[in-house]
Scaffold this motif. Sequence first.
Motif, short mmCIF file in Angstrom:
data_model
loop_
_atom_site.label_atom_id
_atom_site.label_comp_id
_atom_site.label_asym_id
_atom_site.label_seq_id
_atom_site.Cartn_x
_atom_site.Cartn_y
_atom_site.Cartn_z
N ARG A 18 5.41 5.06 -7.67
CA ARG A 18 5.28 5.92 -6.47
C ARG A 18 3.88 6.57 -6.41
N GLU A 19 3.49 7.10 -7.55
CA GLU A 19 2.16 7.75 -7.56
C GLU A 19 1.05 6.76 -7.29
N LEU A 20 1.17 5.56 -7.87
CA LEU A 20 0.15 4.53 -7.65
C LEU A 20 0.11 4.13 -6.18
N ASP A 21 1.29 3.92 -5.59
CA ASP A 21 1.35 3.54 -4.18
C ASP A 21 0.74 4.63 -3.29
N GLN A 22 0.97 5.94 -3.67
CA GLN A 22 0.42 7.05 -2.88
C GLN A 22 -1.11 7.00 -2.89
N LYS A 23 -1.71 6.80 -4.08
CA LYS A 23 -3.17 6.76 -4.19
C LYS A 23 -3.73 5.55 -3.46
N MET A 24 -3.05 4.37 -3.62
CA MET A 24 -3.54 3.17 -2.99
C MET A 24 -3.45 3.28 -1.47
N ARG A 25 -2.41 3.97 -0.97
CA ARG A 25 -2.28 4.14 0.48
C ARG A 25 -3.44 5.00 1.02
N GLU A 26 -3.85 6.07 0.31
CA GLU A 26 -4.94 6.94 0.76
C GLU A 26 -6.25 6.16 0.85
N ILE A 27 -6.52 5.36 -0.23
CA ILE A 27 -7.76 4.59 -0.23
C ILE A 27 -7.71 3.55 0.88
N TYR A 28 -6.58 2.89 1.06
CA TYR A 28 -6.47 1.84 2.07
C TYR A 28 -6.68 2.43 3.47
N GLU A 29 -6.09 3.63 3.71
CA GLU A 29 -6.26 4.25 5.04
C GLU A 29 -7.73 4.61 5.30
N GLU A 30 -8.44 5.10 4.25
CA GLU A 30 -9.87 5.40 4.39
C GLU A 30 -10.65 4.14 4.71
N ALA A 31 -10.27 3.01 4.07
CA ALA A 31 -10.97 1.75 4.32
C ALA A 31 -10.73 1.28 5.74
N VAL A 32 -9.54 1.48 6.26
CA VAL A 32 -9.22 1.06 7.64
C VAL A 32 -10.04 1.90 8.63
N ILE A 33 -10.19 3.23 8.32
CA ILE A 33 -10.99 4.10 9.20
C ILE A 33 -12.45 3.63 9.21
N SER A 34 -12.99 3.31 8.02
CA SER A 34 -14.38 2.83 7.93
C SER A 34 -14.53 1.54 8.72
N GLU A 35 -13.51 0.65 8.62
CA GLU A 35 -13.56 -0.60 9.37
C GLU A 35 -13.59 -0.30 10.87
N GLY A 36 -12.84 0.72 11.29
CA GLY A 36 -12.80 1.04 12.71
C GLY A 36 -14.11 1.62 13.20
N LEU A 37 -14.87 2.29 12.35
CA LEU A 37 -16.16 2.88 12.70
C LEU A 37 -17.27 1.85 12.58
N GLY A 38 -16.92 0.62 12.16
CA GLY A 38 -17.92 -0.42 12.03
C GLY A 38 -18.59 -0.45 10.68
N GLN A 39 -18.10 0.39 9.80
CA GLN A 39 -18.67 0.44 8.44
C GLN A 39 -17.90 -0.55 7.55
N VAL A 40 -18.08 -1.82 7.82
CA VAL A 40 -17.30 -2.87 7.15
C VAL A 40 -17.63 -2.94 5.67
#
Length: 697
Positions: free
Chosen positions: A641-663
């Motif tokens: 659970r804890e691992l999934d929580q951390k991985m979800r936070e990082i993944y969401e940040e990566a999706v935001i960067s992708e949306g801003l064009g920061q691939v």
Amino acid sequence: MSNWRKDSGKSGEVLLYKLKLHLHGAEIKELELESGREYSFGRGADCDVQLQDHQAISRTHFRLIEENGQWIAQVVSKFGKINHAGQPVNQLALEVGTVFQLAGYTFRFLERKVQEEPGADFAPVTSALPATIPQEDRYSQSTNLPVAAGAGLTRNLPAVANSDFDGNDEATRVMSTQAEAPYLRIVEGNGQEDTIRLDGRRWVAGREEGCNILLNDRKASRRQFELSSTPQGYFIRDMGSSNGTLLNGQALAPDELRAIRSGDVIQVGKVVLHFEIRDPNFEKKLMVLPAEVRADLPIVVQNPYEMINYPVPSGPGGAVRVGGQGSGGLVAYINNLPIPGTENMAEEKRKKVRFWVVVAVILMPIILILSLSGGEKAPPPKQDPAMQAFLKRTPKEQQQIKEWYQLAMNFYLEKKLSNAAEWLRKIHEILPDGYKNSLAMALECQEQERIAQQLAEIEKEKAMREKIRIEVELTINRCRSVASRTHSLSELNVCLESAISLDPENAMIKDLQRQVEVRAQQKQMDEANQREYRGRVARGKALYDEAVSFENSGDYLDALEAYRKHADSSFPDPNGLKTLSRNQILAIRKKMSSKIDDLVKAAEGAYAIGNFKEAVQRLKESKKIDPRDERVAELFAKYRRELDQKMREIYEEAVISEGLGQVDDAKVKWKKIMETDHHEGEYYNKSRTKLKKYGSM
């Protein structure tokens, strides 16, 4: 100890002695002893008391004699003694109550009491006959041979024993007197014949040694049939025999009573038994004749006697055969003859009167014939052709024929029949019609020689059978050791080959063969059981080996299940593998617990430094060891659970960067997720998909 004495306790009684015979415990005969007599015992037909044919009994085995008032049993056989008080003895003085044995027989010497007539003395038997009676030779009308009338009377008139004489007829009896008694005349398959008297009330016939009537035939059962005497008569019953019993040619139903009468014929196999009712004292009654009666009386009896037309070794004339109607003939008629005026007389006086009446009846025809002859000479008898032929010979030839005839007669009386036949042949070469009774004598010689030849053949066959029996028994005894160890019937039969060829139906051979057959069958059963046992042991060991294989490969769960299955199985365990299985179950469980503990500690260490991937991986290894361990399951769920929580936070940040064009920034975060998350994680797979999209995989 005197054989005759007066009982001082009871007036009017005389004490005599008797001998009781028991066979296998059953009383078969009672012999009343006569003072001054000698009795012989054995299996020979010429013995006073004939015993059964037994290898331990000689033809004449012992005799009973009286010496100075003392009865003595004296052994005359060279091959066996009598037994008294458990010891073999050659001679035994008999006292009242003495018991001795021979083979299956038991003999008891006892007292018997006889009522004394008032005023009677205790002298031996005397007679009321005159002391002197003239002797005269008479010729029978049916023979050319002279016969001494007195000799014929003493030899062939049993019923005169009831005539009048002063004496004690009880003292002269050999057997206990009976009106009639049953006899069996037994003819075996080889022609051997024997006659036995049936004493008692019940007799069992069969091959068994304890039977009253022994049947020497293989088809006879151990207990073939039973004869019984009842107030209603005599009966026979087949005792369920194997091959059945024939009565007058008809088979008896098992266990069914059938009446049997004198003259009936019983057959078992080749043994033929003639059932007869006889007067047991017919020949013994002559023994009670007084000395005066046994003198040569001048007596001629035409009926009911018949003269046999040839000489006999027992006397100088023709042998007299008793005939007449009924079992008693003339004797029974005389004994039953009513004499007027004797009704009120005592029995002894009536007997004396009856005796003198008999003498008068016998002498009256002679006196009448002499008186009617009137001194006239009877015409000379007509000579037969044989005598005429003899008279035609010269005196020298006649003398030669007489000498030859005398030689033949002497040889005949000496039972040298071949020599007698040779001299008779010389006579018949000269006189074909014979001289006197030479033709009858020659025929008798031929018959006796034929009988002797048959007896010799029987003895030869008997000797051959005995030789075969001995050879068969020796072979059987030699093969007993083989029969006791071998499991092969063929091996035993090779050893018994000579015995089987001589006597294939021998019971002892069959017994040995059955022993080996039973042992061979038992061996086969044992071998089959051993094969089955070894197979079950092998299957149990296969289960154990499979559990060891699982354990060696690290499949502890499968190893535990295999060890448990082996430990709980019903397979035999001669090597104690089930104990090893139970021990291994405990050892594996301990080993599993230790490994799980090590992995949990490693997972907790990785978790402490933030290495969630390593922590989850160690817990996954722990779950493989024991998926049912609750502690591992709880930690695994927590870390995941804890691992999934951390991985979800990082993944969401990566999706935001992708949306801003920061691939590029997004790719860095996705790679970090793949490095941190475990391969089965949700965000690990999503990050991998994103990187593939941008060509970074």
